[in-house]
Design a protein around this motif. Sequence first.
Motif, PDB file in Angstrom:
ATOM      1  N   GLU A 209      -5.532   3.607  -8.643  1.00  0.00           N
ATOM      2  CA  GLU A 209      -4.306   2.943  -8.230  1.00  0.00           C
ATOM      3  C   GLU A 209      -3.852   3.506  -6.897  1.00  0.00           C
ATOM      4  OE1 GLU A 209      -1.374   3.310 -11.221  1.00  0.00           O
ATOM      5  OE2 GLU A 209      -2.415   2.037 -12.634  1.00  0.00           O
TER       6      GLU A 209
ATOM      7  N   THR B  42       1.099   7.153  -6.512  1.00  0.00           N
ATOM      8  CA  THR B  42      -0.113   7.880  -6.880  1.00  0.00           C
ATOM      9  C   THR B  42       0.024   9.358  -6.504  1.00  0.00           C
ATOM     10  OG1 THR B  42      -1.491   5.921  -6.624  1.00  0.00           O
ATOM     11  CG2 THR B  42      -2.610   8.054  -6.532  1.00  0.00           C
TER      12      THR B  42
ATOM     13  N   ASP C 200       0.810  -1.218   0.000  1.00  0.00           N
ATOM     14  CA  ASP C 200       0.000   0.000   0.000  1.00  0.00           C
ATOM     15  C   ASP C 200       0.847   1.273   0.000  1.00  0.00           C
ATOM     16  OD1 ASP C 200      -2.382  -1.314  -0.121  1.00  0.00           O
ATOM     17  OD2 ASP C 200      -2.883  -1.103   2.005  1.00  0.00           O
TER      18      ASP C 200
ATOM     19  N   LYS D  43       2.062   2.006  -3.521  1.00  0.00           N
ATOM     20  CA  LYS D  43       0.962   2.511  -4.338  1.00  0.00           C
ATOM     21  C   LYS D  43       0.621   3.950  -3.963  1.00  0.00           C
ATOM     22  CE  LYS D  43      -1.329  -1.930  -5.226  1.00  0.00           C
ATOM     23  NZ  LYS D  43      -2.567  -2.727  -5.001  1.00  0.00           N
TER      24      LYS D  43
END
Length: 201
Positions: free
Chosen positions: A110, A82, A75, A78
């Motif tokens: 995403e 992002t 996470d 990501k």
Amino acid sequence: MIVQNPASFTNLELMEAIRADDQAAFRILYDRHWKALYIKACKNVNEDEAKDMIQEVMISFWNRRQQITITKEEDINKYLFTALKYKTISFYANSAAQIKRSGFFEALFEVSPDLLFEGKELSAILHSAIETMPEKMQQIFRMSREEEISIADIATQLNLSEQTVKNQISYALKRLRAIVLDHQTGDWVIPVLALLYTSHK
């Protein structure tokens, strides 16, 4: 945090320490992800801008450490990439080609759970707003923005003047701008407005 072997810590362990205001853990996280973020940023901006963007992303990460939702090891990766996309989009707010290249709407899906909600909310707001447009305005707007048909070609296909097509697109964008501003809840507002206001020829 007493650091002997930084590589031994997982992202989740680092995040737990960061939430407890552990700056050493944040430094490990920063060093772990900096190079990959830098390489990615340099594909869109020059080296100095890339460094500045990463600095801003990481400062924002630290400032929002209590609000960020991280439940899986991947996470954090990501989330950071992002956030970098958002920075790139904002940087190129006046260039449609660069905004498209940065993959704004791809970025919306995403993200970690907290940003994913904002992306889905924005998508629903925009789709709902477009659906409420008068039939002809909606048709012209979709041909222009979704099918990327030029104003001249839209005018020819619909047997309208180019000025009428331009006016309809302008009215549609004003409606969307008002709706987006009325629902602004996240960092996506500025890049979305830039995308909506980019002219098609």
